[in-house]
Design an enzyme around this catalytic site. Structure first.
Site, mmCIF file in Angstrom:
data_model
loop_
_atom_site.group_PDB
_atom_site.id
_atom_site.type_symbol
_atom_site.label_atom_id
_atom_site.label_comp_id
_atom_site.label_asym_id
_atom_site.label_seq_id
_atom_site.Cartn_x
_atom_site.Cartn_y
_atom_site.Cartn_z
ATOM 1 N N SER A 64 0.161 0.200 -0.217
ATOM 2 C CA SER A 64 -1.114 0.646 0.665
ATOM 3 C C SER A 64 -1.638 -0.259 -0.235
ATOM 4 O O SER A 64 -3.088 -1.147 0.520
ATOM 5 C CB SER A 64 -1.492 1.741 1.246
ATOM 6 O OG SER A 64 -1.304 2.357 1.836
ATOM 7 N N LYS A 67 -2.817 -3.698 1.542
ATOM 8 C CA LYS A 67 -4.661 -3.647 2.387
ATOM 9 C C LYS A 67 -5.750 -4.879 1.958
ATOM 10 O O LYS A 67 -6.372 -5.257 2.375
ATOM 11 C CB LYS A 67 -4.736 -2.478 2.974
ATOM 12 C CG LYS A 67 -3.720 -1.358 3.610
ATOM 13 C CD LYS A 67 -4.971 -0.347 4.009
ATOM 14 C CE LYS A 67 -3.807 0.518 5.197
ATOM 15 N NZ LYS A 67 -2.338 1.456 4.601
ATOM 16 N N SER A 128 -7.564 3.990 4.251
ATOM 17 C CA SER A 128 -5.828 3.735 4.075
ATOM 18 C C SER A 128 -4.992 3.385 5.584
ATOM 19 O O SER A 128 -4.449 3.845 5.343
ATOM 20 C CB SER A 128 -5.446 4.092 2.942
ATOM 21 O OG SER A 128 -4.122 3.145 2.581
#
Length: 436
Positions: A64, A67, A128
């Site tokens: 993640s 991102k 997230s």
């Protein structure tokens, strides 16, 4: 390693003096952090100087932390006026399914519902939210496939060398319920080196410092006062109120997948000094991926930066022996006071500081054949540069970085040129003084 040595070798015209300040050890001293991860790096956020690194050029899973690139492209699109915070997005079927898929980090998004870019951004940065990240990719580029192309183009533009972006969220493509972006394969993974992740963090913070306003939030309520109200808890364990609280921590992004392990790009500021750290696939003592260890090891890296290095200021103090003045033999006044805009601050270790030299490099147009300043000189006129020479090789997260260790030196007063008669009289006086 892609980075070039920043060792400075500059000619000396006048006044070579050893620097007086003594500070802490470099990255290869006895206090070097003991990091158990596939890769790690610590970087000065202001300069991009690498303070510590291990396997920093290896392309590894980032989960993640992907991102962060999505954040960059969203903030860039807002800055360019292509989208805005209050712009509405209607949830697509793909986003609906992935935002509500069991086992994936998400803020649930309702089918056919409209959400603002701000709501989606907060859900992505704080919680997230994978569905929110994909939704934003559709807002910016029309489809996630087109957005992935933008991600890779931006990585190239920022100077990345070891990277592969395959989706906007950081999910493994095989977890995307068959809806992975066009142009990618089900087996593809988001992969970036620790050094390139630090580079992304550097540009994210410098180009869009407002990112820290959101990434520093320990929690935030999503759609308060509605039946979708949800407390979004930040996954960054270093933030205030979290299990591994670290003073000054305010970002940036965690990541966890079976492929990438436990990853974390962190940043913290203390006393005006900021560091960026990256840990890829943190391991415990048994060599197993550990969510806890990514935070503990990040704290160790940050402690190393804050505690083992100090800020050394370089300015006219190097010229104290001359009381900040230089001779002007042909001036009405035969010396001139110097000034700088402000001292130059550099983070250094003991071995570095002990070998630093400061040199006053004069503008050749401002001096005579003997190297003395020539009158007339106007107040505020640049007469040279104070050069801080660090003979220890330094590495940065940039291929090309102009040497920043120069400080412009100006005249603090005006000195007119003496008349021919005065200069001749001085010459005669000097002649007889030399004889007797």
């Amino acid at each position: 390693m892609k980075k070039k040595s920043m060792k400075q070798s500059l000619s000396v015209v006048m006044l070579s003096l050893l620097a007086m300040s003594s500070v802490q050890q470099t990255a290869h001293g006895k206090t070097k952090p003991d990091i158990h991860a596939d890769a790690a790096i610590l970087v000065e956020a202001d300069t991009g100087k690498i303070v510590y690194s291990e396997h920093e050029d290896e392309m590894l899973g980032i989960a993640s932390m992907t991102k962060m690139m999505t954040e960059y492209l969203v903030l860039e699109a807002i800055e360019e006026g292509k989208i805005n915070w209050e712009q509405k997005y209607k949830v697509s079927e793909k986003v609906y399914q992935l935002a509500n898929a069991p086992g994936l980090s998400n803020v649930p998004l309702r089918a056919g519902e409209e959400y603002t870019v701000r709501e989606l951004y907060d859900a992505m940065v704080i919680k997230s939210g994978n569905g929110a990240a994909i939704a934003l990719s559709e807002v910016v580029a029309g489809s996630e496939g087109e957005f992935v192309k933008k991600m890779n183009r931006k990585a190239e533009e920022l100077g990345f060398e070891h990277y592969q972006f395959v989706n906007a969220s950081g999910l493994s493509n095989y977890d995307m319920l068959g809806m992975f972006p066009e142009g990618t394969k089900v087996t593809d993974e988001n992969m970036v080196s620790a050094e390139d992740m630090a580079t992304l963090a550097y540009y994210l913070i410098h180009d869009f410092p407002e990112v820290l306003e959101t990434s520093s939030l320990s929690s935030k309520v999503f759609r308060p006062g509605t039946n979708e109200e949800l407390v979004m808890k930040n996954t960054n364990g270093l933030l205030k109120g979290k299990s591994y609280y670290y003073q000054g921590a305010d970002g940036l992004k965690t990541g966890t997948t079976p492929f990438a392990g436990s990853t974390f790009t962190g940043t913290a500021m203390r006393d005006g000094v900021r560091y960026i750290s990256v840990i890829l696939d943190a391991k415990d003592d048994d060599g197993e991926p550990s969510s806890r260890e990514r935070f503990l090891q990040t704290k160790e890296l940050l402690d190393y930066g804050f505690n083992e290095f100090k800020t050394v200021k370089y300015g006219l103090e190097s010229l104290d022996k001359n009381n900040h003045k230089l001779p002007v033999p042909d001036g009405v006044k035969q010396e001139i006071s110097l000034k700088v805009d402000k001292p130059l601050s550099i983070r250094l270790g003991k071995q570095e500081a002990a070998s630093v030299k400061t040199n006053l490099k004069m503008d050749p147009d401002k001096v005579d054949e003997e190297g003395s300043l020539k009158a007339p000189i106007e107040k505020g006129e640049k007469i040279g540069e104070l050069v801080i020479d660090i003979p220890v090789a330094e590495e940065y997260i940039f291929d090309k970085k102009e040497t920043s260790y120069k400080l412009d030196v100006y005249a603090a007063e005006t000195v007119e040129k003496a008349s021919w008669f005065v200069r001749s009289a001085r010459g005669i006086q000097d002649f007889f003084e030399n004889i007797f």
